[in-house]
Design an enzyme around this catalytic site. Structure first.
Site, PDB file in Angstrom:
ATOM      1  N   ARG A 162      51.271  16.723  15.705  1.00  0.00           N
ATOM      2  CA  ARG A 162      49.871  16.452  15.309  1.00  0.00           C
ATOM      3  C   ARG A 162      49.782  15.349  14.240  1.00  0.00           C
ATOM      4  O   ARG A 162      48.951  15.414  13.325  1.00  0.00           O
ATOM      5  CB  ARG A 162      49.196  17.729  14.765  1.00  0.00           C
ATOM      6  CG  ARG A 162      49.005  18.823  15.793  1.00  0.00           C
ATOM      7  CD  ARG A 162      48.038  18.401  16.893  1.00  0.00           C
ATOM      8  NE  ARG A 162      47.571  19.523  17.658  1.00  0.00           N
ATOM      9  CZ  ARG A 162      48.208  20.057  18.700  1.00  0.00           C
ATOM     10  NH1 ARG A 162      49.361  19.547  19.117  1.00  0.00           N
ATOM     11  NH2 ARG A 162      47.684  21.079  19.348  1.00  0.00           N
ATOM     12  N   SER A 237      41.799  23.833  17.680  1.00  0.00           N
ATOM     13  CA  SER A 237      42.536  24.391  16.537  1.00  0.00           C
ATOM     14  C   SER A 237      42.001  23.798  15.244  1.00  0.00           C
ATOM     15  O   SER A 237      42.024  22.585  15.079  1.00  0.00           O
ATOM     16  CB  SER A 237      44.023  24.040  16.631  1.00  0.00           C
ATOM     17  OG  SER A 237      44.569  24.512  17.823  1.00  0.00           O
ATOM     18  N   GLU A 333      43.683  20.978  10.672  1.00  0.00           N
ATOM     19  CA  GLU A 333      43.990  19.961  11.684  1.00  0.00           C
ATOM     20  C   GLU A 333      42.798  19.024  11.847  1.00  0.00           C
ATOM     21  O   GLU A 333      42.951  17.833  12.082  1.00  0.00           O
ATOM     22  CB  GLU A 333      44.329  20.632  13.026  1.00  0.00           C
ATOM     23  CG  GLU A 333      44.965  19.646  13.983  1.00  0.00           C
ATOM     24  CD  GLU A 333      44.808  20.009  15.426  1.00  0.00           C
ATOM     25  OE1 GLU A 333      44.106  19.271  16.140  1.00  0.00           O
ATOM     26  OE2 GLU A 333      45.385  21.018  15.845  1.00  0.00           O
TER      27      GLU A 333
HETATM   28  N1  EPU Z   1      48.330  34.242  17.955  1.00  0.00           N
HETATM   29  C1  EPU Z   1      47.833  35.414  17.441  1.00  0.00           C
HETATM   30  N2  EPU Z   1      46.479  35.546  17.331  1.00  0.00           N
HETATM   31  C2  EPU Z   1      45.620  34.582  17.713  1.00  0.00           C
HETATM   32  C3  EPU Z   1      46.137  33.387  18.236  1.00  0.00           C
HETATM   33  C4  EPU Z   1      47.496  33.236  18.353  1.00  0.00           C
HETATM   34  O1  EPU Z   1      48.562  36.312  17.084  1.00  0.00           O
HETATM   35  O2  EPU Z   1      44.406  34.795  17.581  1.00  0.00           O
HETATM   36  C5  EPU Z   1      49.796  34.086  18.098  1.00  0.00           C
HETATM   37  C6  EPU Z   1      50.376  34.794  19.296  1.00  0.00           C
HETATM   38  O3  EPU Z   1      51.614  35.310  18.886  1.00  0.00           O
HETATM   39  C7  EPU Z   1      50.635  33.666  20.281  1.00  0.00           C
HETATM   40  C8  EPU Z   1      50.941  32.509  19.371  1.00  0.00           C
HETATM   41  O4  EPU Z   1      50.116  32.717  18.224  1.00  0.00           O
HETATM   42  O5  EPU Z   1      51.694  33.950  21.123  1.00  0.00           O
HETATM   43  C9  EPU Z   1      50.660  31.154  19.950  1.00  0.00           C
HETATM   44  O6  EPU Z   1      49.337  31.090  20.409  1.00  0.00           O
HETATM   45  P1  EPU Z   1      48.862  29.989  21.488  1.00  0.00           P
HETATM   46  O7  EPU Z   1      49.840  29.895  22.591  1.00  0.00           O
HETATM   47  O8  EPU Z   1      47.428  30.242  21.799  1.00  0.00           O
HETATM   48  O9  EPU Z   1      49.055  28.620  20.733  1.00  0.00           O
HETATM   49  P2  EPU Z   1      48.731  28.179  19.264  1.00  0.00           P
HETATM   50  O10 EPU Z   1      49.999  27.904  18.547  1.00  0.00           O
HETATM   51  O11 EPU Z   1      47.760  29.084  18.630  1.00  0.00           O
HETATM   52  C10 EPU Z   1      48.802  25.605  19.931  1.00  0.00           C
HETATM   53  C11 EPU Z   1      47.944  24.393  19.744  1.00  0.00           C
HETATM   54  C12 EPU Z   1      46.766  24.419  20.725  1.00  0.00           C
HETATM   55  C13 EPU Z   1      47.312  24.461  22.133  1.00  0.00           C
HETATM   56  C14 EPU Z   1      48.183  25.737  22.263  1.00  0.00           C
HETATM   57  C15 EPU Z   1      48.841  25.844  23.605  1.00  0.00           C
HETATM   58  C16 EPU Z   1      48.206  23.812  17.398  1.00  0.00           C
HETATM   59  C17 EPU Z   1      47.557  23.746  16.046  1.00  0.00           C
HETATM   60  N3  EPU Z   1      47.463  24.333  18.368  1.00  0.00           N
HETATM   61  O12 EPU Z   1      48.014  26.745  19.546  1.00  0.00           O
HETATM   62  O13 EPU Z   1      46.049  23.200  20.575  1.00  0.00           O
HETATM   63  O14 EPU Z   1      46.263  24.503  23.094  1.00  0.00           O
HETATM   64  O15 EPU Z   1      49.248  25.686  21.259  1.00  0.00           O
HETATM   65  O16 EPU Z   1      49.856  24.910  23.715  1.00  0.00           O
HETATM   66  O17 EPU Z   1      49.348  23.372  17.539  1.00  0.00           O
HETATM   67  C18 EPU Z   1      44.182  22.119  19.593  1.00  0.00           C
HETATM   68  O18 EPU Z   1      44.992  21.409  18.995  1.00  0.00           O
HETATM   69  O19 EPU Z   1      42.933  21.967  19.454  1.00  0.00           O
HETATM   70  C19 EPU Z   1      44.676  23.189  20.439  1.00  0.00           C
HETATM   71  C20 EPU Z   1      43.856  24.060  21.017  1.00  0.00           C
END
Ligand code: EPU
Length: 337
Positions: A162, A237, A333
């Site tokens: 990012r 995010s 972000e």
């Molecule tokens: N989780 C929770 N609670 C929540 C959300 C997430 O416990 O409410 C935990 C879970 O353990 C889950 C893990 O976080 O397994 C990862 O969650 P997720 O796969 O939804 O991904 P993320 O790390 O929350 C990142 C990106 C997203 C992207 C997703 C999928 C960042 C800041 N965000 O989110 O990007 O869509 O991975 O690859 O790196 C964006 O940048 O706008 C965005 C949506």
């Protein structure tokens, strides 16, 4: 040049925040851009792309320059790959669908990300195991001092999680006007191991996915977890996933043995901010007309007519609470304006 005065920016930011621009112009050629930046009539300018990564907390006392450069084309082809160019003002998802319609692989995991092509390199957008930098070839950017077009290769962009040079040394000094991607025309490299993609493909009864199947799976997952900005204002995010040291992680594990994490390097561990925010009790929390999304704690939402200032205050409360509970600093972000 058609300059409008005192207009609402609500339709121009995915959070749907109703602030006003003192002046506004939508620019569809680089010549127009050069004219604006060489003129002494507009001392203060504010560059607006897709408006998908910002929280507007106040009126903009400047000329808002909306980058509306359009066009996409194939610029060269080999047996296995293709270079495609998109102008900065193209909608990112429409561009991804266009590449898929042409049978070009590489962007399918990045389906349905809000925003425009021109701003995609700034924060090296990423999702489902793929980042923009994986297919980025180069971009053209207007140097706002010399008003010359400059080419940035992938290494010039200094891409990171990012992050890029456009958020660091080059911040505020350039406008990206077009981006070139190197995509595959056959033997596509499929990324299906990340997160829910493989289970979604199973659900879709697909054993040997095409790039279009992967795009559809990503669209299904995103639609099930992330609010559609056309229905509920948001900027995806709101926070970055923090990277902590191994020692800090060992400390965290003492109290939270099941904390999800990704090992980045020997001494760097990434913790999902969504997990921290959920365990700080904020998931689904709603205050009047704004709050934390019910299905993904990383996303702050505007349920209608919320003020940017209120959402900012909520984000600060979340940061302080996460710091107090986990001793982890989570950075925003989105750009706070
Ligand atoms: N989780 C929770 N609670 C929540 C959300 C997430 O416990 O409410 C935990 C879970 O353990 C889950 C893990 O976080 O397994 C990862 O969650 P997720 O796969 O939804 O991904 P993320 O790390 O929350 C990142 C990106 C997203 C992207 C997703 C999928 C960042 C800041 N965000 O989110 O990007 O869509 O991975 O690859 O790196 C964006 O940048 O706008 C965005 C949506």
């Amino acid at each position: 040049m058609h300059i409008k005065n005192n207009i609402s920016l609500k339709p121009f930011n995915t959070f749907g925040i109703d602030v006003k621009a003192k002046q506004f112009i939508s620019v569809s050629t680089t010549e127009e851009l050069k004219t604006i930046f060489s003129s002494k009539d507009f001392p203060n300018k504010f560059i607006l792309g897709g408006g998908s990564n910002m929280l507007l907390t106040k009126d903009i006392d400047a000329l808002v320059v909306h980058i509306n450069l359009k066009g996409k084309q194939v610029i060269s082809k080999t047996d296995t790959s293709v270079l495609v160019e998109s102008q900065a003002g193209e909608n990112w998802h429409d561009f991804v669908l266009w590449t898929l319609d042409n049978g070009f692989g590489g962007l399918e995991n990045l389906s349905l990300i809000p925003g425009n092509v021109g701003t995609s390199p700034i924060q090296n957008i990423g999702a489902y195991g793929v980042e923009l930098k994986d297919t980025f070839y180069s971009c053209t950017a207007l140097n706002l001092e010399t008003l010359e077009a400059e080419t940035f290769t992938s290494s010039d962009c200094e891409f990171d999680y990012r992050n890029s040079v456009f958020k660091q040394q080059a911040k505020g000094k350039y406008i990206i006007t077009s981006v070139i991607f190197k995509l595959t025309t056959k033997d596509h490299i499929l990324h299906t191991n990340y997160g829910a993609i493989s289970s979604e493909l199973k659900q879709m009864n697909i054993d040997n996915p095409t790039i279009n199947d992967i795009s559809k799976a990503v669209i299904n997952i995103r639609e099930s977890k992330l609010p559609n900005p056309k229905e509920i204002g948001n900027s995806g995010s709101f926070f970055k996933n923090p990277i902590i040291s191994k020692d800090a992680f060992i400390e965290l594990q003492k109290n939270f043995p099941n904390a999800p994490h990704y090992i980045i390097s020997k001494n760097e561990i990434k913790i999902p901010a969504g997990w921290l925010i959920e365990h700080a009790g904020f998931k689904g929390k709603t205050f009047e007309n704004y709050g934390v999304h019910k299905k993904q704690a990383l996303v702050l939402v505007n349920y209608g007519n919320a003020k940017g200032k209120d959402i900012l205050k909520l984000s600060q409360l979340i940061q302080i609470t996460v710091l107090r509970l986990f001793d982890i600093n989570i950075e925003t972000e989105v750009n706070i304006i």
